[in-house]
Design an enzyme around this catalytic site. Structure first.
Site, PDB file in Angstrom:
ATOM      1  N   GLN A  99      14.181 -66.371  11.256  1.00  0.00           N
ATOM      2  CA  GLN A  99      14.475 -67.571  10.478  1.00  0.00           C
ATOM      3  C   GLN A  99      13.426 -67.797   9.412  1.00  0.00           C
ATOM      4  O   GLN A  99      12.332 -67.238   9.449  1.00  0.00           O
ATOM      5  CB  GLN A  99      14.567 -68.788  11.390  1.00  0.00           C
ATOM      6  CG  GLN A  99      13.337 -69.047  12.235  1.00  0.00           C
ATOM      7  CD  GLN A  99      13.571 -70.157  13.239  1.00  0.00           C
ATOM      8  OE1 GLN A  99      13.146 -71.292  13.020  1.00  0.00           O
ATOM      9  NE2 GLN A  99      14.252 -69.840  14.339  1.00  0.00           N
ATOM     10  N   HIS A 101      12.316 -71.164   6.359  1.00  0.00           N
ATOM     11  CA  HIS A 101      12.501 -72.561   5.995  1.00  0.00           C
ATOM     12  C   HIS A 101      12.357 -72.719   4.485  1.00  0.00           C
ATOM     13  O   HIS A 101      11.600 -71.992   3.843  1.00  0.00           O
ATOM     14  CB  HIS A 101      11.489 -73.441   6.720  1.00  0.00           C
ATOM     15  CG  HIS A 101      11.434 -73.180   8.198  1.00  0.00           C
ATOM     16  ND1 HIS A 101      12.518 -73.389   9.018  1.00  0.00           N
ATOM     17  CD2 HIS A 101      10.446 -72.705   8.998  1.00  0.00           C
ATOM     18  CE1 HIS A 101      12.196 -73.068  10.259  1.00  0.00           C
ATOM     19  NE2 HIS A 101      10.949 -72.646  10.272  1.00  0.00           N
ATOM     20  N   GLU A 136       5.094 -75.045   9.211  1.00  0.00           N
ATOM     21  CA  GLU A 136       4.759 -75.188  10.628  1.00  0.00           C
ATOM     22  C   GLU A 136       3.556 -74.332  10.993  1.00  0.00           C
ATOM     23  O   GLU A 136       3.223 -73.360  10.305  1.00  0.00           O
ATOM     24  CB  GLU A 136       5.955 -74.852  11.522  1.00  0.00           C
ATOM     25  CG  GLU A 136       6.500 -73.455  11.371  1.00  0.00           C
ATOM     26  CD  GLU A 136       7.831 -73.268  12.105  1.00  0.00           C
ATOM     27  OE1 GLU A 136       8.700 -74.160  12.022  1.00  0.00           O
ATOM     28  OE2 GLU A 136       7.998 -72.229  12.751  1.00  0.00           O
ATOM     29  N   HIS A 265      10.354 -65.152  10.029  1.00  0.00           N
ATOM     30  CA  HIS A 265       9.587 -65.002  11.259  1.00  0.00           C
ATOM     31  C   HIS A 265      10.487 -65.129  12.474  1.00  0.00           C
ATOM     32  O   HIS A 265      11.608 -65.640  12.400  1.00  0.00           O
ATOM     33  CB  HIS A 265       8.466 -66.049  11.333  1.00  0.00           C
ATOM     34  CG  HIS A 265       8.959 -67.465  11.312  1.00  0.00           C
ATOM     35  ND1 HIS A 265       9.271 -68.115  10.140  1.00  0.00           N
ATOM     36  CD2 HIS A 265       9.209 -68.361  12.314  1.00  0.00           C
ATOM     37  CE1 HIS A 265       9.674 -69.342  10.409  1.00  0.00           C
ATOM     38  NE2 HIS A 265       9.648 -69.522  11.731  1.00  0.00           N
ATOM     39  N   ARG A 284      18.800 -68.956   9.099  1.00  0.00           N
ATOM     40  CA  ARG A 284      18.667 -67.848  10.055  1.00  0.00           C
ATOM     41  C   ARG A 284      18.965 -66.518   9.382  1.00  0.00           C
ATOM     42  O   ARG A 284      19.790 -66.437   8.477  1.00  0.00           O
ATOM     43  CB  ARG A 284      19.577 -68.087  11.259  1.00  0.00           C
ATOM     44  CG  ARG A 284      19.156 -69.286  12.085  1.00  0.00           C
ATOM     45  CD  ARG A 284      20.076 -69.555  13.265  1.00  0.00           C
ATOM     46  NE  ARG A 284      19.577 -70.689  14.040  1.00  0.00           N
ATOM     47  CZ  ARG A 284      19.833 -71.959  13.745  1.00  0.00           C
ATOM     48  NH1 ARG A 284      20.612 -72.243  12.723  1.00  0.00           N
ATOM     49  NH2 ARG A 284      19.331 -72.929  14.483  1.00  0.00           N
TER      50      ARG A 284
END
Length: 403
Positions: A99, A101, A136, A265, A284
């Protein structure tokens, strides 16, 4: 705080149960302990600030009732009236999906476009659940394995060539002839969009070659072994081949990875503390039965190549170790209160969340008696409660905004 566990199939039956002091193995896989004010599974405040015997209050409701007091005026000005970060304990017994972001600009544009199109927010084909980016940080509590970013193309050419798989030759040429970001993009695009009629025999040949090379003791044995494990769990998935283009990273406890926008990642195994911007936006790229929007994924991905920087905590005062990142939404520190003469003063001007991962901590604030927080438990410290001091023989993670 009382926190919810998400029981995804890839979760562990022991890690979270052991952290929380519950029987092991658990009846079902336990994947993520959510700590914060995400509307999907908000934490609930037990006791603190409530009259004796009152029902637990959702942290979402507590913040909504007093945004400035709970979050601080600076955080409200920067992020609005919602907690800007979500803290998790993630326990992976099996690999998660590949996935990435989006950037903030991509998230805003994508969310607006899907809203205009009238796509239901819970539709399987929906890409954007909100208008925020999702940087993140994952900090390892145990040895932690991940795929993260695209490997240096020269090394990937060597890895693929060592397989000795004739069926790969035409695809290998895309990268060997252009060993840079553009070649990586071309090869990944070919893999991720490959029709099943071409993908299935290629996967069979690659997996057979991986078996041979693992037996031979290749320097890439870890990567080939990971490919075999992924091929067993996700038969016919193009993400199995895509994984061969990525850095395979092993974190030791206390090491971390920062994942910015566009970073492809997948977490493979291990337990870690994860903190992120409070967003649900995930594009994804494979290793999943869920929706994969290839054109949108290609638009979002960052094809920069090379090794991934592993973050080691840096000292930030007695008993305090900080994980530096560029994120404004969050910051994470590890605290060892017993290493500081008088404990650690929690003096951040915004919201603070305390997570104890070992031992027992005491929080000393305005109340007459300290608040005891044992292993696996958490506490919420609003912005208007200044001067809280933490003591005790404990390992503590402190989550705040990054302002």
């Amino acid at each position: 705080m009382s926190n919810r566990i998400r029981p995804y199939a890839w979760g562990s039956r022991t890690a979270l149960a052991e952290l929380l002091g519950e029987p092991t193995p658990s009846a079902h896989p336990q994947a993520e302990l959510w700590i914060g004010a995400h509307p999907g599974d908000p934490s609930r405040l037990v006791g603190s600030g409530s009259s004796a015997g009152s029902a637990p209050q959702s942290l979402v409701d507590r913040i909504a009732g007093d945004p400035a007091g709970q979050l601080g005026s600076e955080a409200v000005d920067q992020f609005g009236t919602r907690l800007p970060f979500l803290l998790k304990v993630l326990a992976a017994a099996e690999p998660l999906s590949l996935q990435a972001h989006p950037t903030m600009e991509q998230a805003k544009a994508g969310f607006a476009a899907e809203e205009r199109a009238g796509i239901d927010i819970n539709a399987a084909g929906r890409n954007y659940k909100d208008a925020s980016h999702k940087p993140e940080l994952i900090c390892a509590l145990t040895e932690f394995h991940a795929l993260c970013g695209f490997r240096d193309p020269q090394q990937t050419v060597q890895l693929l060539a060592e397989l000795g798989c004739p069926e790969l030759e035409r695809y290998l040429g895309l990268l060997s002839g252009q060993p840079d970001e553009n070649g990586t993009r071309a090869l990944f695009s070919s893999i991720i969009s490959m029709p099943s009629a071409a993908l299935d025999p290629l996967l069979d040949a690659v997996l057979a070659a991986c078996v041979r090379r693992v037996k031979d003791g290749s320097e890439f044995s870890a990567e080939y072994r990971t490919t075999l494990e992924l091929g067993e769990r996700y038969p016919g998935d193009p993400g199995v081949l895509a994984a061969l283009l990525m850095n395979r990273v092993t974190l030791q406890p206390d090491q971390a990875l920062y994942l910015g926008a566009g970073n492809l990642h997948a977490y493979l195994s291990g337990t870690g503390v994860e903190i992120m911007a409070n967003s649900d936006n995930v594009l994804r790229g494979g290793l999943t039965p869920k929706h994969v929007d290839v054109p949108e994924l290609m638009r979002v991905l960052d094809f920069s190549v090379g090794p991934v920087p592993v973050i080691n905590p840096v000292p930030d005062g007695p008993g305090v170790w900080r994980y530096p990142t560029p994120a404004k939404e969050f910051a994470l520190s590890k605290l060892l209160p017993d290493d500081a003469p008088d404990g650690v003063l929690l003096d951040h001007s915004g919201p603070q969340v305390v997570l104890v991962t070992a031992g027992t901590a005491q929080l000393h604030g305005a109340a007459a008696a300290p608040l005891t927080v044992p292993k696996g438990r958490t506490a919420w410290i609003p912005a208007d409660e200044s001067g809280v001091r933490i003591t005790g023989a404990a390992t503590v993670f402190l989550a705040t905004d990054g302002l």
